[in-house]
Design a protein around this motif. Structure first.
Motif, short mmCIF file in Angstrom:
data_model
loop_
_atom_site.label_atom_id
_atom_site.label_comp_id
_atom_site.label_asym_id
_atom_site.label_seq_id
_atom_site.Cartn_x
_atom_site.Cartn_y
_atom_site.Cartn_z
N VAL A 75 0.85 -1.20 0.00
CA VAL A 75 0.00 0.00 0.00
C VAL A 75 0.88 1.24 0.00
N GLU A 76 0.68 2.11 -1.00
CA GLU A 76 1.51 3.31 -1.06
C GLU A 76 1.04 4.36 -0.05
N VAL A 77 2.01 4.93 0.66
CA VAL A 77 1.74 5.97 1.65
C VAL A 77 2.57 7.20 1.26
N THR A 78 1.90 8.34 1.12
CA THR A 78 2.62 9.57 0.81
C THR A 78 2.66 10.47 2.04
N PRO A 79 3.86 10.75 2.58
CA PRO A 79 3.94 11.66 3.72
C PRO A 79 3.63 13.10 3.28
N ILE A 80 2.96 13.83 4.15
CA ILE A 80 2.64 15.24 3.91
C ILE A 80 3.28 16.03 5.06
N LEU A 81 4.20 16.90 4.72
CA LEU A 81 4.96 17.61 5.76
C LEU A 81 4.22 18.87 6.22
N GLY A 82 4.16 19.04 7.53
CA GLY A 82 3.58 20.26 8.09
C GLY A 82 4.43 20.77 9.22
N GLN A 83 4.03 21.91 9.77
CA GLN A 83 4.70 22.46 10.95
C GLN A 83 3.74 22.37 12.13
N HIS A 84 4.30 22.05 13.29
CA HIS A 84 3.56 21.95 14.55
C HIS A 84 4.32 22.89 15.50
N TYR A 85 4.11 24.20 15.29
CA TYR A 85 4.96 25.24 15.87
C TYR A 85 6.39 25.00 15.40
N LEU A 86 7.34 24.66 16.27
CA LEU A 86 8.74 24.49 15.85
C LEU A 86 9.05 23.08 15.36
N MET A 87 8.11 22.19 15.55
CA MET A 87 8.37 20.77 15.26
C MET A 87 7.79 20.38 13.90
N PRO A 88 8.59 19.74 13.04
CA PRO A 88 8.00 19.19 11.82
C PRO A 88 7.08 18.02 12.19
N VAL A 89 5.98 17.89 11.44
CA VAL A 89 5.03 16.81 11.71
C VAL A 89 4.64 16.21 10.36
N LEU A 90 4.33 14.90 10.35
CA LEU A 90 3.91 14.27 9.09
C LEU A 90 2.44 13.89 9.12
N GLY A 91 1.76 14.26 8.04
CA GLY A 91 0.46 13.69 7.75
C GLY A 91 0.68 12.60 6.72
N PHE A 92 -0.37 11.86 6.36
CA PHE A 92 -0.21 10.77 5.40
C PHE A 92 -1.39 10.74 4.44
N ARG A 93 -1.07 10.50 3.17
CA ARG A 93 -2.13 10.23 2.19
C ARG A 93 -2.07 8.76 1.82
N ILE A 94 -3.20 8.10 2.01
CA ILE A 94 -3.31 6.68 1.66
C ILE A 94 -4.58 6.53 0.83
N GLY A 95 -4.42 6.14 -0.42
CA GLY A 95 -5.57 6.03 -1.32
C GLY A 95 -6.31 7.36 -1.38
N GLY A 96 -7.62 7.30 -1.19
CA GLY A 96 -8.44 8.51 -1.29
C GLY A 96 -8.55 9.31 -0.01
N ILE A 97 -7.70 9.01 0.98
CA ILE A 97 -7.81 9.70 2.27
C ILE A 97 -6.50 10.39 2.64
N ALA A 98 -6.58 11.65 3.03
CA ALA A 98 -5.41 12.36 3.57
C ALA A 98 -5.70 12.65 5.04
N TYR A 99 -4.71 12.38 5.89
CA TYR A 99 -4.90 12.49 7.34
C TYR A 99 -3.81 13.41 7.90
N LEU A 100 -4.21 14.57 8.36
CA LEU A 100 -3.27 15.54 8.93
C LEU A 100 -3.68 15.84 10.36
N THR A 101 -2.76 15.62 11.30
CA THR A 101 -3.07 16.03 12.67
C THR A 101 -1.89 16.79 13.26
N ASP A 102 -2.19 17.65 14.22
CA ASP A 102 -1.18 18.45 14.92
C ASP A 102 -0.41 19.39 13.99
N PHE A 103 -1.09 19.88 12.96
CA PHE A 103 -0.50 20.88 12.07
C PHE A 103 -0.90 22.27 12.57
N ASN A 104 -0.03 23.25 12.37
CA ASN A 104 -0.49 24.63 12.43
C ASN A 104 -0.04 25.42 11.21
#
Ligand code: ZN
Ligand code: ZN
Ligand code: ZN
Length: 257
Positions: A145-174
Motif C-alpha cells: 500500500v503506497e503511503v505519501t507523507p505530507i509535511l507540516g509544521q507543529h509550531y517548531l516541530m515538523p510533523v507528518l500527515g499521510f495520504r493513503i488512497g483517497g484519504i489524507a490524514y493531517l493532525t497536529d498541524f499549524n
C-alpha cells in the motif's frame, strides 16, 4: 476504496479533561467523549494505525482489532506515542514484531521513552518493534500500500500527515506549504486537526482548518484533535460548511476512490 476508523478524536488531554466540570466535559453525549487522536486506515486487506497514544489499548479493545499490519507515527508528542508499550499484545497474537514507521527524529524519542525495548539484554515480554525510517519527501509502501507523507509544521516541530488512497490524514498541524497542499489537492476525504476557535501556537484553529480544507478542496472534510473548548458535538456540528463534519470516536468513513 479506503476505509478510516476514528480511534480517537480528542486533543492531548482527551475529552472530558480530568477534573474539569465544564458543560462539554459533563455532556451525556457519547460523541463528546474523545480519546487521544488516532485513526486506523484499511485498504486492500492491509490495516494501518496512525499514532499509538495513551488510549491505544482501549481503542484496540473497543474496535475489537485482532491484527494490525503497521503503525505510522506523525510526531513524537506523548499523546501520539504514549501507548506503544501495548503493542506487546500483538507480538503474542501475531507472533512477530510490530512494524512502526517514523522519521529518524521521532524514532529517537521512541527509543528514549521505551529504552527497555531496544536495549541489548532485553527483559522477557518487552514490546518487539521493527522501526522503519521514513522521509518527509519520499512515498513508501506498507505491504504493497503506497503511503505519501505530507509535511507540516507543529509550531517548531515538523510533523507528518499521510495520504493513503483517497484519504489524507493531517493532525497536529499549524502550518502547511503550498507544495504539500498540492500533494493532497482534490483528495476524496481530508481529515485535519481543529483544536478550538481561539488562536493556538501549535494547532490549527477551526477557521484555519476550514481554510486549508478550502484550499485542498476534498469531497468531504472531517475535523479531529478537538479540545473541550470547541463545544458540544450537537452545537458545533451545525456551524460547519457543506461536506464538513466534526469526527467523533468510532466514526467510520470510506473514500470513493
Ligand atoms: Zn496531539
Ligand atoms: Zn472541560
Ligand atoms: Zn503534538
Amino acid at each position: 476504496m479506503t476505509k478510516l476508523t476514528f480511534l480517537g478524536t480528542g486533543t492531548s488531554q482527551g475529552v472530558p479533561v480530568i477534573s474539569c466540570g465544564c458543560w462539554v466535559c459533563t455532556s451525556p453525549d457519547s460523541r463528546d467523549k474523545r480519546l487521544r487522536t488516532s485513526a486506523m486506515i484499511e485498504t486492500g486487506g492491509v490495516r494501518i494505525v496512525i499514532d499509538a497514544g495513551p488510549d491505544f489499548r482501549q481503542q484496540m479493545l473497543r474496535e475489537n482489532i485482532k491484527k494490525i499490519d503497521a503503525i505510522l507515527l506523525t510526531h513524537e508528542h506523548k499523546d501520539h506515542i504514549g501507548g506503544i508499550d501495548d503493542v506487546r499484545a500483538f507480538n503474542y497474537t501475531q507472533k512477530q514484531a510490530v512494524d512502526i514507521y517514523a522519521t529518524e527524529r521521532v524514532q529517537k524519542t521512541v527509543k528514549k521513552d521505551y529504552d527497555y525495548a531496544f536495549s541489548a539484554d532485553r527483559y522477557p515480554g518487552v514490546p518487539e518493534i521493527n522501526l522503519h525510517t521514513i522521509l518527509p519527501d519520499k512515498p513508501f509502501e506498507v505491504k504493497g500500500v503506497e503511503v505519501t507523507p505530507i509535511l507540516g509544521q507543529h509550531y517548531l516541530m515538523p510533523v507528518l500527515g499521510f495520504r493513503i488512497g483517497g484519504i489524507a490524514y493531517l493532525t497536529d498541524f499549524n502550518a502547511i506549504s503550498e507544495e504539500e497542499i498540492e500533494k493532497i489537492r482534490n483528495v476524496d476525504i481530508l481529515v485535519i486537526n481543529a483544536l478550538r476557535r481561539e488562536h493556538h501556537i501549535s494547532h490549527f484553529t477551526l477557521d484555519e482548518a476550514l481554510h486549508v480544507s478550502y484550499l485542498v478542496h476534498p469531497r468531504q472534510t472531517y475535523l479531529t484533535h478537538v479540545s473541550h473548548q470547541m463545544g458540544r458535538q450537537t452545537q458545533i456540528e451545525t456551524e460547519l460548511p457543506d461536506n464538513t463534519f466534526f469526527a467523533y470516536d468510532g466514526l467510520v468513513v470510506e473514500s470513493l476512490e
